[in-house]
Design a protein around this motif. Structure first.
Motif, PDB file in Angstrom:
ATOM      1  N   SER A 194      13.038  42.661 -24.429  1.00 46.89           N
ATOM      2  CA  SER A 194      12.260  43.899 -24.536  1.00 46.89           C
ATOM      3  C   SER A 194      10.942  43.657 -25.260  1.00 46.89           C
ATOM      4  CB  SER A 194      13.079  44.963 -25.266  1.00 46.89           C
ATOM      5  OG  SER A 194      12.324  46.162 -25.402  1.00 46.89           O
ATOM      6  N   GLN A 195      10.991  42.891 -26.370  1.00 46.22           N
ATOM      7  CA  GLN A 195       9.760  42.579 -27.105  1.00 46.22           C
ATOM      8  C   GLN A 195       8.814  41.747 -26.249  1.00 46.22           C
ATOM      9  OE1 GLN A 195      10.193  41.623 -31.471  1.00 46.22           O
ATOM     10  NE2 GLN A 195      12.364  41.493 -30.910  1.00 46.22           N
ATOM     11  N   GLN A 196       9.384  40.871 -25.441  1.00 46.38           N
ATOM     12  CA  GLN A 196       8.551  40.044 -24.565  1.00 46.38           C
ATOM     13  C   GLN A 196       7.836  40.918 -23.545  1.00 46.38           C
ATOM     14  OE1 GLN A 196      10.008  36.246 -22.702  1.00 46.38           O
ATOM     15  NE2 GLN A 196       9.685  37.395 -20.819  1.00 46.38           N
ATOM     16  N   ARG A 197       8.526  41.862 -22.954  1.00 43.79           N
ATOM     17  CA  ARG A 197       7.906  42.754 -21.972  1.00 43.79           C
ATOM     18  C   ARG A 197       6.774  43.555 -22.611  1.00 43.79           C
ATOM     19  NH1 ARG A 197      13.341  43.436 -20.189  1.00 43.79           N
ATOM     20  NH2 ARG A 197      13.546  45.311 -21.480  1.00 43.79           N
ATOM     21  N   ASP A 198       7.032  44.057 -23.807  1.00 40.84           N
ATOM     22  CA  ASP A 198       5.998  44.831 -24.508  1.00 40.84           C
ATOM     23  C   ASP A 198       4.795  43.949 -24.842  1.00 40.84           C
ATOM     24  OD1 ASP A 198       7.646  47.027 -24.399  1.00 40.84           O
ATOM     25  OD2 ASP A 198       8.414  46.806 -26.442  1.00 40.84           O
ATOM     26  N   MET A 199       5.066  42.718 -25.248  1.00 38.35           N
ATOM     27  CA  MET A 199       3.977  41.810 -25.583  1.00 38.35           C
ATOM     28  C   MET A 199       3.127  41.500 -24.353  1.00 38.35           C
ATOM     29  SD  MET A 199       4.164  37.850 -26.999  1.00 38.35           S
ATOM     30  CE  MET A 199       4.974  37.287 -25.488  1.00 38.35           C
ATOM     31  N   VAL A 200       3.756  41.175 -23.252  1.00 31.80           N
ATOM     32  CA  VAL A 200       3.032  40.852 -22.026  1.00 31.80           C
ATOM     33  C   VAL A 200       2.191  42.047 -21.569  1.00 31.80           C
ATOM     34  CG1 VAL A 200       3.300  40.329 -19.567  1.00 31.80           C
ATOM     35  CG2 VAL A 200       4.653  39.086 -21.270  1.00 31.80           C
ATOM     36  N   ALA A 201       2.759  43.237 -21.647  1.00 32.92           N
ATOM     37  CA  ALA A 201       2.022  44.438 -21.246  1.00 32.92           C
ATOM     38  C   ALA A 201       0.802  44.654 -22.135  1.00 32.92           C
ATOM     39  CB  ALA A 201       2.938  45.663 -21.299  1.00 32.92           C
ATOM     40  N   ALA A 202       0.965  44.439 -23.437  1.00 34.33           N
ATOM     41  CA  ALA A 202      -0.149  44.615 -24.375  1.00 34.33           C
ATOM     42  C   ALA A 202      -1.243  43.591 -24.117  1.00 34.33           C
ATOM     43  CB  ALA A 202       0.360  44.490 -25.814  1.00 34.33           C
ATOM     44  N   ALA A 205      -2.826  44.032 -31.795  1.00 34.67           N
ATOM     45  CA  ALA A 205      -1.923  44.587 -30.781  1.00 34.67           C
ATOM     46  C   ALA A 205      -0.480  44.156 -31.036  1.00 34.67           C
ATOM     47  CB  ALA A 205      -2.366  44.132 -29.393  1.00 34.67           C
ATOM     48  N   LEU A 206      -0.282  42.888 -31.407  1.00 35.36           N
ATOM     49  CA  LEU A 206       1.075  42.402 -31.684  1.00 35.36           C
ATOM     50  C   LEU A 206       1.627  43.026 -32.960  1.00 35.36           C
ATOM     51  CD1 LEU A 206       0.704  38.605 -30.808  1.00 35.36           C
ATOM     52  CD2 LEU A 206       1.639  40.451 -29.395  1.00 35.36           C
ATOM     53  N   SER A 207       0.758  43.214 -33.942  1.00 37.35           N
ATOM     54  CA  SER A 207       1.189  43.856 -35.183  1.00 37.35           C
ATOM     55  C   SER A 207       1.669  45.277 -34.907  1.00 37.35           C
ATOM     56  CB  SER A 207       0.035  43.863 -36.188  1.00 37.35           C
ATOM     57  OG  SER A 207       0.408  44.526 -37.382  1.00 37.35           O
ATOM     58  N   ASP A 208       0.982  45.982 -34.008  1.00 42.17           N
ATOM     59  CA  ASP A 208       1.383  47.346 -33.652  1.00 42.17           C
ATOM     60  C   ASP A 208       2.755  47.371 -32.987  1.00 42.17           C
ATOM     61  OD1 ASP A 208      -1.010  48.242 -34.660  1.00 42.17           O
ATOM     62  OD2 ASP A 208      -2.006  48.383 -32.706  1.00 42.17           O
ATOM     63  N   LEU A 209       3.127  46.253 -32.350  1.00 41.06           N
ATOM     64  CA  LEU A 209       4.442  46.156 -31.695  1.00 41.06           C
ATOM     65  C   LEU A 209       5.527  45.675 -32.651  1.00 41.06           C
ATOM     66  CD1 LEU A 209       3.422  44.495 -28.291  1.00 41.06           C
ATOM     67  CD2 LEU A 209       4.016  46.902 -28.685  1.00 41.06           C
ATOM     68  N   GLY A 210       5.144  45.375 -33.888  1.00 39.82           N
ATOM     69  CA  GLY A 210       6.115  44.872 -34.856  1.00 39.82           C
ATOM     70  C   GLY A 210       6.315  43.370 -34.770  1.00 39.82           C
ATOM     71  N   ILE A 211       5.433  42.683 -34.028  1.00 42.31           N
ATOM     72  CA  ILE A 211       5.510  41.227 -33.914  1.00 42.31           C
ATOM     73  C   ILE A 211       4.537  40.647 -34.933  1.00 42.31           C
ATOM     74  CG2 ILE A 211       5.189  39.234 -32.395  1.00 42.31           C
ATOM     75  CD1 ILE A 211       5.745  41.102 -30.027  1.00 42.31           C
ATOM     76  N   SER A 212       5.070  40.166 -36.030  1.00 37.22           N
ATOM     77  CA  SER A 212       4.218  39.731 -37.138  1.00 37.22           C
ATOM     78  C   SER A 212       4.175  38.217 -37.327  1.00 37.22           C
ATOM     79  CB  SER A 212       4.698  40.376 -38.442  1.00 37.22           C
ATOM     80  OG  SER A 212       6.050  40.020 -38.711  1.00 37.22           O
ATOM     81  N   ASN A 213       5.071  37.504 -36.657  1.00 34.11           N
ATOM     82  CA  ASN A 213       5.109  36.050 -36.816  1.00 34.11           C
ATOM     83  C   ASN A 213       4.103  35.404 -35.862  1.00 34.11           C
ATOM     84  OD1 ASN A 213       5.742  33.392 -37.310  1.00 34.11           O
ATOM     85  ND2 ASN A 213       7.957  33.699 -37.220  1.00 34.11           N
ATOM     86  N   VAL A 214       2.835  35.501 -36.245  1.00 33.33           N
ATOM     87  CA  VAL A 214       1.740  34.974 -35.432  1.00 33.33           C
ATOM     88  C   VAL A 214       0.916  34.046 -36.313  1.00 33.33           C
ATOM     89  CG1 VAL A 214      -0.236  35.530 -33.981  1.00 33.33           C
ATOM     90  CG2 VAL A 214       1.681  37.138 -34.141  1.00 33.33           C
TER      91      VAL A 214
END
Length: 229
Positions: free
Chosen positions: A63-71, A120-129
């Motif tokens: 699910s996170q991958q789909r959201d990331m790709v869309a963003a 954009a990734l931070s807004d999705l809760g993906i912080s390990n960048v």
């Protein structure tokens, strides 16, 4: 004793070669040449790690991958070309016993894109960048330019010294290039993250690029020997 014998043999082997060089070039000058260049990177590589732990297991990696790709697509990024799967956790399919994770590598072309993606990734809760590396699309050409300039600098140094003793520099019969590659540029990812967040909230983010990346420093040294005439 064995070591002394080996050293003696090596000296005997080297002596004839040195004598031959001295005979062929009875008068020569040895100089070092140096050149450097700083270039602004135009390739930025991010590492993105998606982990169910970040959402306490509530949002799957898929699910996170789909959201990331869309963003990323909304930002105009060509996902097929610029996004690669770097690693998939060996425990990916054992969600009952462990947390699944996936690692990606994303290539971007400007610091502006880095700021946009980070926000954009931070807004999705993906912080390990994090920043893996920066480079330049024509770095090979720049490397050659700096190497050539280093040799020219060595000859210029030789000509300066030769002129001081009333002689001229002839042909070069020895060039030693000990350089391997460009030293890596290290980044403070925490600082860049703060800058990226500021970028995302800036009203003029589209026109400005507040993320500052270090320039790539190319530096080469060569050793040369020229005949004195």
């Amino acid at each position: 004793m064995k070591r002394l014998i080996l050293l003696a043999v090596a000296a005997l082997v080297a002596f004839p070669a040195a004598a031959q060089m001295q005979e062929a070039y009875p008068s020569y000058i040895q100089t070092n040449g140096r050149a450097e260049m700083e270039i602004t990177p135009d390739e930025f590589y991010l590492q993105i790690v998606i982990n169910e732990r970040d959402s306490k297991g509530k949002i799957s990696v898929e699910s996170q991958q789909r959201d990331m790709v869309a963003a990323l697509k909304r930002l105009g990024i060509d996902v097929d070309k610029q996004l690669k799967v770097a690693n998939l956790s060996s425990e990916f399919f054992k969600k009952n016993t462990s947390v699944a994770s996936a690692k990606y590598q994303l290539q971007l072309g400007s610091s502006a894109e880095v700021g946009q993606v980070w926000q954009a990734l931070s807004d999705l809760g993906i912080s390990n960048v994090s920043i893996l590396k920066v480079s330049h699309s024509e770095i090979g050409r720049y490397k050659e330019q700096v190497r050539i300039e280093a040799v020219r600098n060595a000859r210029q140094n030789a000509e300066t010294l030769a002129e001081a003793i009333g002689q001229r520099v002839g042909k070069c019969f020895y060039i030693y290039d000990s350089n391997s590659d460009v030293l890596p540029v290290m980044y403070d990812n925490a600082m860049l993250m703060r800058s990226a967040k500021a970028y995302g909230t800036a009203e003029t983010a589209v026109e400005e690029e507040p993320l500052e990346f270090k320039t790539i420093r190319l530096e080469y040294n060569v050793q040369t020997k020229f005949v004195l005439e």
